[in-house]
Design an enzyme around this catalytic site. Structure first.
Site, PDB file in Angstrom:
ATOM      1  N   SER A   1      41.341  35.300  35.981  1.00  0.00           N
ATOM      2  CA  SER A   1      40.254  34.604  36.496  1.00  0.00           C
ATOM      3  C   SER A   1      38.887  34.525  35.861  1.00  0.00           C
ATOM      4  O   SER A   1      38.677  35.525  34.853  1.00  0.00           O
ATOM      5  CB  SER A   1      39.840  35.147  37.962  1.00  0.00           C
ATOM      6  OG  SER A   1      38.752  34.565  38.602  1.00  0.00           O
TER       7      SER A   1
ATOM      8  N   TYR B   1      38.055  42.729  42.571  1.00  0.00           N
ATOM      9  CA  TYR B   1      38.658  41.453  41.801  1.00  0.00           C
ATOM     10  C   TYR B   1      38.470  41.242  40.516  1.00  0.00           C
ATOM     11  O   TYR B   1      39.300  40.972  39.814  1.00  0.00           O
ATOM     12  CB  TYR B   1      38.374  40.296  42.871  1.00  0.00           C
ATOM     13  CG  TYR B   1      39.202  39.021  42.325  1.00  0.00           C
ATOM     14  CD1 TYR B   1      40.364  38.741  43.005  1.00  0.00           C
ATOM     15  CD2 TYR B   1      38.757  37.921  41.776  1.00  0.00           C
ATOM     16  CE1 TYR B   1      41.282  37.574  42.699  1.00  0.00           C
ATOM     17  CE2 TYR B   1      39.434  36.839  41.483  1.00  0.00           C
ATOM     18  CZ  TYR B   1      40.620  36.583  41.683  1.00  0.00           C
ATOM     19  OH  TYR B   1      41.149  35.381  41.582  1.00  0.00           O
TER      20      TYR B   1
END
Ligand code: NAP
Length: 244
Positions: free
Chosen positions: A139, A152
């Site tokens: 990401s 995350y």
């Protein structure tokens, strides 16, 4: 192309689009899911009704025993995995000072331990075959961080370091290992952000819109293709020019 692709977290969102794209390229596809049995069935039915081969396979990819069983079942039913797409992932956001240990561990286990477990399981037959593709979905949070995303972002940055290391370990065996870092893609994960946050995000994207799952799937498709045979250890950013 022919071969067997295993896509983790393929019951919806980016994973479902990846499963469809690889099936269109001729791969037999194992559609992994954790809970969304109906979603996985829909993805499999779409592929089969289009003339492709696919099976649903339930496993929590953060669990070592379930991952081992999944690879054994897939090998028995459609053959050894030649393309692994590590896509399954979750968010559980919060500022660090309010982030509990469970919240930290769950995200790291689902997003990063899973990549270690699945890649290790996939590599054994790939090394014997002296061919294979490992593609993991990181990401932009793992590239440049985001407030509220420490768990995350750490998991997604971990995928990038893992990808580079394994690319160096197995390059001599003809196996490529790459990552993709999407920006904001319209799925259940970004739906959870709400309209106000989405509007703010869109203002920072050069192309002026969220991405579509198919726009990540087409990059996976490329990395799995013969055309990408000399690319390894890379992280391709697919973010529509976010914050250029
Ligand atoms: P999504 O729509 O929320 O779908 C997540 C998928 O992961 C589902 O198929 C889910 O299956 C599966 N999953 C979750 N936990 C699992 C587990 N323990 N074991 C097996 N499968 C599990 O997410 P998405 O937006 O498509 O995201 C896919 C990947 O892209 C993730 O790694 C995410 O971090 C990454 N990504 C997304 C964006 C974005 O903007 N959407 C941006 C950058 C990166 P069940 O439904 O069965 O639980």
């Amino acid at each position: 192309m022919s071969g067997v692709a295993l896509v983790t977290g393929a019951s919806r969102g980016i994973g479902a689009a990846v499963a469809g794209a690889l099936a269109a390229d001729g791969f037999a596809v194992a559609v992994n899911y954790a809970r969304s049995v109906e979603g996985a069935k829909r993805v499999v039915d779409d592929i089969v009704s289009g003339g492709g081969t696919a099976i649903p396979i339930q496993a929590d990819v953060s669990d070592a025993d379930q991952v081992a069983d999944m690879f054994a079942t897939v090998a028995g039913e459609i053959g050894a995995v030649s393309v692994l797409v590590n896509n399954a992932g979750i968010t559980d956001d919060g500022l660090l000072l309010r982030m509990g240990v469970d919240q930290w561990d769950r995200v790291i286990a689902t997003n990063l331990r899973s990549v270690y477990l699945c890649t290790k399981a996939a590599l054994k037959p790939m090394i014997r075959a002296r061919a294979g593709r490992i593609i993991s979905i990181s990401s932009v949070s793992g590239v440049s961080g985001n407030p509220g995303h420490s768990n995350y972002a750490a998991s997604k940055a971990g995928i990038i370091g893992f990808t580079q290391s394994i690319a160096k370990e197995v390059g001599s065996r003809g196996i490529t290992v790459n990552a993709i870092a999407p920006g904001f893609i319209a799925t259940d994960m970004t739906d959870a952000l709400g309209d106000t946050v989405a509007e703010g995000v869109i203002q920072q994207i050069s192309l002026g819109r969220l991405g579509r799952p198919e726009e990540v799937a087409s990059v996976v498709r490329y990395l799995a293709s013969d055309g990408a045979s000399y690319i390894t250890g890379q992280t391709l950013v697919v973010d529509g020019g976010l914050a250029l």
